[in-house]
Design a protein around this motif. Structure first.
Motif, mmCIF file in Angstrom:
data_model
loop_
_atom_site.group_PDB
_atom_site.id
_atom_site.type_symbol
_atom_site.label_atom_id
_atom_site.label_comp_id
_atom_site.label_asym_id
_atom_site.label_seq_id
_atom_site.Cartn_x
_atom_site.Cartn_y
_atom_site.Cartn_z
ATOM 1 N N THR A 162 -1.794 1.155 -4.569
ATOM 2 C CA THR A 162 -0.970 -0.053 -4.463
ATOM 3 C C THR A 162 0.145 -0.018 -5.510
ATOM 4 O OG1 THR A 162 -1.982 -1.572 -6.065
ATOM 5 C CG2 THR A 162 -3.190 -1.200 -4.013
ATOM 6 N N ASP A 163 1.070 -0.968 -5.368
ATOM 7 C CA ASP A 163 2.168 -1.063 -6.335
ATOM 8 C C ASP A 163 1.857 -2.060 -7.448
ATOM 9 O OD1 ASP A 163 2.280 -3.359 -4.838
ATOM 10 O OD2 ASP A 163 4.469 -3.345 -4.583
ATOM 11 N N TRP A 164 0.612 -2.509 -7.543
ATOM 12 C CA TRP A 164 0.212 -3.384 -8.642
ATOM 13 C C TRP A 164 -0.285 -2.523 -9.805
ATOM 14 C CZ3 TRP A 164 -2.918 -8.273 -6.782
ATOM 15 C CH2 TRP A 164 -2.096 -9.048 -5.946
ATOM 16 N N GLU A 165 0.265 -2.746 -10.968
ATOM 17 C CA GLU A 165 -0.123 -1.946 -12.129
ATOM 18 C C GLU A 165 -1.570 -2.204 -12.530
ATOM 19 O OE1 GLU A 165 1.302 -1.156 -16.770
ATOM 20 O OE2 GLU A 165 2.534 -2.372 -15.421
ATOM 21 N N GLU A 166 -1.989 -3.471 -12.468
ATOM 22 C CA GLU A 166 -3.353 -3.820 -12.905
ATOM 23 C C GLU A 166 -4.408 -3.512 -11.834
ATOM 24 O OE1 GLU A 166 -1.699 -7.654 -11.116
ATOM 25 O OE2 GLU A 166 -0.981 -5.799 -12.042
ATOM 26 N N THR A 167 -3.990 -3.343 -10.588
ATOM 27 C CA THR A 167 -4.904 -2.970 -9.491
ATOM 28 C C THR A 167 -4.210 -1.881 -8.700
ATOM 29 O OG1 THR A 167 -5.598 -5.300 -9.393
ATOM 30 C CG2 THR A 167 -6.363 -3.875 -7.638
ATOM 31 N N SER A 168 -4.135 -0.726 -9.317
ATOM 32 C CA SER A 168 -3.366 0.360 -8.709
ATOM 33 C C SER A 168 -4.124 1.067 -7.592
ATOM 34 C CB SER A 168 -2.979 1.386 -9.781
ATOM 35 O OG SER A 168 -4.146 1.935 -10.381
ATOM 36 N N GLU A 169 -5.416 0.787 -7.474
ATOM 37 C CA GLU A 169 -6.217 1.481 -6.476
ATOM 38 C C GLU A 169 -7.313 0.557 -5.947
ATOM 39 O OE1 GLU A 169 -7.256 5.875 -6.870
ATOM 40 O OE2 GLU A 169 -9.203 4.949 -7.237
ATOM 41 N N VAL A 209 -7.021 -1.808 7.742
ATOM 42 C CA VAL A 209 -7.195 -0.367 7.534
ATOM 43 C C VAL A 209 -8.026 0.169 8.691
ATOM 44 C CG1 VAL A 209 -7.987 1.414 5.948
ATOM 45 C CG2 VAL A 209 -7.155 -0.767 5.039
ATOM 46 N N VAL A 210 -7.443 1.065 9.459
ATOM 47 C CA VAL A 210 -8.116 1.645 10.618
ATOM 48 C C VAL A 210 -8.457 3.098 10.292
ATOM 49 C CG1 VAL A 210 -7.995 2.130 13.080
ATOM 50 C CG2 VAL A 210 -6.768 0.155 12.138
ATOM 51 N N VAL A 211 -9.747 3.394 10.231
ATOM 52 C CA VAL A 211 -10.205 4.745 9.907
ATOM 53 C C VAL A 211 -10.805 5.372 11.155
ATOM 54 C CG1 VAL A 211 -11.768 6.131 8.501
ATOM 55 C CG2 VAL A 211 -10.622 4.143 7.498
ATOM 56 N N THR A 212 -10.339 6.556 11.508
ATOM 57 C CA THR A 212 -10.880 7.305 12.636
ATOM 58 C C THR A 212 -11.664 8.499 12.110
ATOM 59 O OG1 THR A 212 -9.013 6.678 14.038
ATOM 60 C CG2 THR A 212 -10.344 8.543 14.754
ATOM 61 N N LEU A 213 -12.944 8.553 12.494
ATOM 62 C CA LEU A 213 -13.784 9.702 12.181
ATOM 63 C C LEU A 213 -13.733 10.635 13.382
ATOM 64 C CD1 LEU A 213 -16.864 7.724 10.805
ATOM 65 C CD2 LEU A 213 -14.794 8.405 9.588
ATOM 66 N N LYS A 214 -13.195 11.814 13.190
ATOM 67 C CA LYS A 214 -12.971 12.724 14.306
ATOM 68 C C LYS A 214 -14.218 13.555 14.614
ATOM 69 C CE LYS A 214 -7.995 13.087 13.425
ATOM 70 N NZ LYS A 214 -6.871 14.019 13.201
ATOM 71 N N ILE A 262 0.874 -1.178 0.000
ATOM 72 C CA ILE A 262 0.000 0.000 0.000
ATOM 73 C C ILE A 262 0.910 1.226 0.000
ATOM 74 C CG2 ILE A 262 -1.866 1.226 1.164
ATOM 75 C CD1 ILE A 262 -2.684 -1.536 0.204
ATOM 76 N N THR A 263 0.832 2.004 -1.061
ATOM 77 C CA THR A 263 1.781 3.112 -1.244
ATOM 78 C C THR A 263 1.196 4.477 -0.877
ATOM 79 O OG1 THR A 263 1.144 3.319 -3.567
ATOM 80 C CG2 THR A 263 2.986 1.844 -3.049
ATOM 81 N N GLY A 264 -0.094 4.539 -0.647
ATOM 82 C CA GLY A 264 -0.688 5.831 -0.318
ATOM 83 C C GLY A 264 -2.163 5.707 -0.005
ATOM 84 N N VAL A 265 -2.711 6.760 0.593
ATOM 85 C CA VAL A 265 -4.125 6.805 0.968
ATOM 86 C C VAL A 265 -4.711 8.136 0.518
ATOM 87 C CG1 VAL A 265 -5.764 6.839 2.887
ATOM 88 C CG2 VAL A 265 -3.795 5.306 2.976
ATOM 89 N N GLU A 266 -5.881 8.080 -0.123
ATOM 90 C CA GLU A 266 -6.597 9.288 -0.533
ATOM 91 C C GLU A 266 -8.069 9.152 -0.146
ATOM 92 O OE1 GLU A 266 -6.096 9.940 -4.687
ATOM 93 O OE2 GLU A 266 -3.966 10.460 -4.528
ATOM 94 N N TRP A 267 -8.776 10.295 -0.163
ATOM 95 C CA TRP A 267 -10.208 10.313 0.138
ATOM 96 C C TRP A 267 -10.972 10.805 -1.085
ATOM 97 C CZ3 TRP A 267 -11.168 7.987 4.600
ATOM 98 C CH2 TRP A 267 -10.190 7.999 5.584
ATOM 99 N N SER A 268 -12.138 10.206 -1.330
ATOM 100 C CA SER A 268 -12.943 10.629 -2.484
ATOM 101 C C SER A 268 -13.489 12.042 -2.283
ATOM 102 C CB SER A 268 -14.108 9.654 -2.708
ATOM 103 O OG SER A 268 -14.972 9.625 -1.576
ATOM 104 N N TYR A 313 -10.893 13.085 9.004
ATOM 105 C CA TYR A 313 -10.666 11.658 8.771
ATOM 106 C C TYR A 313 -9.182 11.334 8.957
ATOM 107 C CZ TYR A 313 -15.205 11.905 6.419
ATOM 108 O OH TYR A 313 -16.532 12.120 6.131
ATOM 109 N N GLU A 314 -8.940 10.188 9.539
ATOM 110 C CA GLU A 314 -7.564 9.727 9.715
ATOM 111 C C GLU A 314 -7.517 8.242 9.380
ATOM 112 O OE1 GLU A 314 -5.308 9.040 13.698
ATOM 113 O OE2 GLU A 314 -5.020 11.144 13.142
ATOM 114 N N ALA A 315 -6.526 7.830 8.610
ATOM 115 C CA ALA A 315 -6.415 6.421 8.203
ATOM 116 C C ALA A 315 -5.032 5.894 8.542
ATOM 117 C CB ALA A 315 -6.672 6.275 6.715
ATOM 118 N N GLU A 316 -5.020 4.676 9.047
ATOM 119 C CA GLU A 316 -3.772 3.977 9.356
ATOM 120 C C GLU A 316 -3.845 2.595 8.713
ATOM 121 O OE1 GLU A 316 -1.499 2.212 13.313
ATOM 122 O OE2 GLU A 316 -2.856 3.928 13.509
ATOM 123 N N VAL A 317 -2.796 2.227 7.983
ATOM 124 C CA VAL A 317 -2.753 0.931 7.293
ATOM 125 C C VAL A 317 -1.625 0.103 7.901
ATOM 126 C CG1 VAL A 317 -2.528 -0.253 5.076
ATOM 127 C CG2 VAL A 317 -3.614 2.007 5.174
#
Length: 229
Positions: free
Chosen positions: A83-90, A62-67, A23-29, A37-41
């Protein structure tokens, strides 16, 4: 979830392949401009992987904290894991729910939580109808909040009483019943609801809560004349 306290939710990403995923990063829609929002992987230890019909070789929690401070209403958010998978990058994990005040109500068919509407139905003059609505008080002020009945409209048709507060869920919630009754001596009236709030009865509860000082309940009911057959 309540707006005054943090809420933690968890999800797992499990891999049934021996191929590793990072898991290379976290974003929010929905952009989190206020930092609500806080996320820990965290990578799961092999001993933490489920043991069922599927063999999992690795995974993440994946631990998500709603503040505190989320706006009241519908919660529509999605966490996006890069993610670092090219075919499933997200990978997307939807987060859905409702953010409520520390003071809320629960009920069956007679209660609509979206707009705090209580349905008492059609009543014949000389008869009564009653709905007892559990009111839940959560949060840090729960044991100190005082509640009293404010204005009632129409007061000649509706009577409201409050039950004694009770601690439930090991003291995490204070519950008290709000008893709403159509009076037997009510005059004929039709307040079965519609697009305008004038088509509803109303009950206002006054509280000492710092954020929810007044709560409005809408009432749907009608009293039919005793002469109508």
């Amino acid at each position: 979830v309540t707006s005054s306290e943090p809420t933690v939710v968890r999800a797992r990403v499990l891999l049934s392949t021996k191929r590793e995923m990072k898991i290379t990063g976290v974003e929010w829609s929905v952009p989190d401009r206020d930092g609500r929002y806080e996320a820990e992987v965290n990578q799961l230890d092999p001993t933490e992987l489920p043991k069922d019909r599927t063999v999992y070789h690795s995974g993440y929690e994946v631990v998500v904290t709603l503040k505190p401070g989320l706006p009241l209403g519908s919660l529509q958010q999605t966490i996006r894991l890069k993610t670092d998978w090219e075919e499933t990058s997200e990978l997307e994990i939807p987060i859905r729910g409702t953010v409520v005040s520390d003071i809320s109500f629960v009920g069956g068919k007679s209660f609509e939580p979206r707009n705090n509407t209580v349905s008492l139905g059609l009543v014949k003059q000389g008869q009564t109808a009653k709905v007892s609505l559990p009111m839940l008080v959560k949060g840090p002020h729960r044991k100190d909040v005082e509640v009293k009945v404010g204005s009632i409209n129409p007061a000649d048709s509706i009577q409201v009483t409050l039950g004694e507060p009770k601690l439930i869920n090991e003291g995490a919630v204070v519950m008290r019943m709000v008893n709403i009754e159509v009076k037997a001596n009510s005059p004929p009236v039709n307040l079965m609801g519609g697009l305008d709030e004038k088509q509803y009865g109303k009950v206002f509860l006054e509280t000492t809560h710092p954020e929810a000082k007044q709560i409005k309940l809408l009432l749907r009911f009608a009293v039919e004349s005793a002469d109508v057959k």
